[in-house]
Design an enzyme around this catalytic site. Structure first.
Site: not given
Ligand code: GLC
Length: 631
Positions: A271, A313
């Site tokens: 992330d 991401e």
């Protein structure tokens, strides 16, 4: 070394040593970028190797078996039968055990890759949809346990599905043990974060930083009373950025990664990786050291679990995203997978404009991609849409980048004459005047509007738009990732507006509870849900039978000489396919001469329907229709 290591057979130990020897140069080179100047560099390197050795000793037998399979089929995540689905555990099925019960549903759709959004123990709400993790070693208690996760991973594998989940690696919750220790005055843990005694450095940094949540969490630093210090927080106030300049942080995260892998997670969605390294005078995004961290994680984890893949991401412009798939000496040695967020943006741009010119041009400018990499291609996800359209691309086709982005926001907000969309703004930035947009895919594509007006023509157009953009993500290259509810045309979830913990964050518009009643209509061809579900199922089956769509095949956007008709050639020794997508509500034609020039002269057959086109014919594509043509 632990007893576990001692109990390994000679061969098992030998395998580890061989893999380590092979990975050594990459381990050293990546870590050099981060900590090369430190006098204790060699000590840290050995520490990381020990962490890997211990994790290897702990790796369960079934996963060792999987490692062997992966080594012998290294392109497993690039193959054309890969089809992804992503959802929140609670919103999809309540708990991890609930997810297990839904495996037949996923199988029906052709899913081989299941991405469960962040599911580790998080901060009490609000927690950014569980992206404020307070304990990386346990599953959120309302979703289940680590044992449930392991059991689910095993069951999925039995059904030919790989489990992906998130590692929120850029920041922890401020309720994580490390942050609590830091607040309590523990200097070791204060060193896990970026803490400053006054505003001098934060002010200097902020001169170059981007606002991520300008409305709800402006600025990137927080004053923490208990510490009497300013702490770096890129996202929400309860999310503190980790300090990877401290080698101890890298060691902690490495251990956490390997623990997830040893519990059966096959793909880890890393992330917010662009933000992992800070350097004064820069935007503190996409720095070479952020890549170094991922390269080190990969090199070290390959020794333990050679099949483990990282998914980056990075919601940035394409020139910044492609390098996460590996470049230079780290080609094929960073993340195997990354989100193709620009393609997602182009899809919505093409639908709004009924023109493929900007998207075709932009796709042609994409930097070359590593051959062992795969995009994740998607239409919607739980997050907002940021219009990642580059000013110079817009200018090259006669548009103004800012005005085009502004048009897209107007259009998808539903504020543009003729718009079919019901969306909402996310985080308007008063300084740059940029707006991001939220909304469920079906609502943005016009289904909500059509249903509201009880207009079967509009409903039909919306269904066709939904199927068209999904068709494109199945064909463009990479793993198509269906976002929960989109397979049924689920529309906006407005219930979040009455929840005080969620109402400030319009991303909840596209984070509904799964509608299992609607899912029950999936076999009814006369309902929008049935048409969409069956349409996606058909795409899955067609994709499985089309090896030419392997991720390693080149993907080249081409001019069809018709500005409403998107063209793309997928090409490799596995085969050549011309993908056509009509982004307008009128039939569109590509001439036989143009087809010939593109190398598609001769008789053509559509891989989706089996329809044949004689070589002398122009090819017509129905409104919002698509073809996968093969000579
Ligand atoms: C990622 C997530 C997003 C979250 C952010 C901070 O971008 O997708 O939902 O808000 O990271 O963790």
């Amino acid at each position: 070394m632990s007893n576990r290591w001692d109990r390994l057979t000679k061969l098992e130990k030998r395998i580890f040593e061989l893999r380590l020897a092979q990975a050594r140069p990459d381990i050293d080179a990546s870590l050099q970028k981060l900590y090369g100047g430190r006098s204790d560099f060699a000590v840290w390197v050995e520490r990381y190797v020990e962490i890997a050795r211990e994790a290897y000793a702990q790796r369960p037998a079934d996963l060792r078996d999987l490692d062997l399979q992966r080594v012998h089929e290294a392109d497993w995540y690039q193959q054309s039968d890969m089809i992804g689905y992503s959802c929140y555990v609670d919103r999809f099925a309540g708990t991890l055990k609930g997810v297990q019960e839904k495996i037949p549903y996923l199988k029906e759709l052709g899913v081989t890759y299941l991405h469960l959004m962040s599911l580790l123990q998080s901060h009490s709400a609000p927690n950014d949809g569980e992206y404020a993790v307070s304990d990386y070693r346990s599953v959120a208690s309302d979703l289940g346990t680590m044992e449930d996760l392991t059991a689910l991973a095993k069951e999925l594998r039995y059904h030919g599905m790989s489990l992906c989940t998130d590692l929120v690696c850029n920041h922890t919750a401020d309720s994580h043990e490390w942050a609590m220790q830091a607040k309590g005055g523990n200097e070791t843990y204060q060193g896990y974060y970026h803490a400053f005694p006054d505003r001098t450095l934060p002010d200097q940094y902020e001169e170059n930083l981007r606002e991520i949540f300008p409305e709800t969490a402006p600025g990137s630093f927080l004053y923490i009373e208990a510490m009497e210090q300013w702490v770096w927080s890129t996202f929400n106030r309860y999310q503190w950025d980790l300090n990877y300049g401290n080698p101890a942080v890298l060691g902690e995260m490495l251990d956490i990664i390997l623990n997830l892998a040893n519990n059966g997670v096959e793909i880890i969605r890393m992330d917010a990786v662009p933000f992992m390294w800070k350097q004064m005078g820069t935007t503190c995004e996409n720095l070479p050291e952020a890549h170094g961290i991922l390269q080190a994680f990969r090199a070290l984890s390959r020794v333990v679990a050679p099949g483990l893949v990282f998914k980056a991401e990075t919601i940035e412009t394409p020139d910044n995203v492609v390098p996460y798939l590996g470049s230079g000496t780290f080609t094929d040695k960073e993340c195997g997978i990354a989100y193709h967020n620009s393609f997602m943006v182009y899809l919505w741009s093409m639908l709004a404009e009924q023109s493929v010119v900007l998207s075709t041009y932009s796709l042609q400018q994409l930097p070359e991609m590593a051959s062992a990499a795969a995009w994740v291609t998607y239409v919607r996800c739980p997050d907002d849409i940021g219009w990642a359209i580059m000013d110079d691309h817009a200018a090259a086709v006669g548009l103004n980048g800012f005005w085009h982005r502004s048009f897209l926001s107007d259009f998808y907000q539903g504020d543009f004459e003729g718009s079919f969309s019901c969306g909402d703004v996310f985080q308007y930035n008063p300084e740059t005047k940029e707006r991001r947009i939220c909304g469920a895919g079906a609502s943005l594509a016009g289904l909500e509007n059509g249903v509201e007006q009880d207009d079967s023509y509009r409903i039909d157009l919306a269904v066709q738009r939904i199927l068209l953009i999904h068709n494109m993500i199945f064909a463009v290259g990479g793993i198509p990732l269906i976002y929960m509810g989109d397979e049924l045309g689920m529309t906006n979830n407005y219930s979040y507006l009455s929840d005080p913990e969620l109402q400030d964050d319009s991303r909840w518009l596209q984070r509904p509870m799964m509608d299992w009643e609607l899912a029950a209509q999936r076999h009814q061809a006369n309902t929008p849900a049935g048409r969409i579900f069956q349409g996606l199922r058909h795409l899955s089956l067609a994709r499985q039978k089309t090896p030419a769509l392997h991720s390693a095949a080149a993907s080249n956007a081409v001019w069809t000489h018709n500005d409403q008709l998107f063209g793309l050639i997928r090409q490799s020794p596995r085969g050549r396919i011309l993908v056509l997508g009509n982004f307008s509500d009128r039939p569109q034609r590509v001439s036989s001469t143009r087809l010939d020039e593109l190398g598609f002269g001769g008789d053509l057959i559509d891989q989706l329907t089996g329809q044949r086109f004689a070589g002398w014919m122009d090819v017509d594509v129905r409104p919002y229709g698509a073809l996968w043509l093969k000579v």
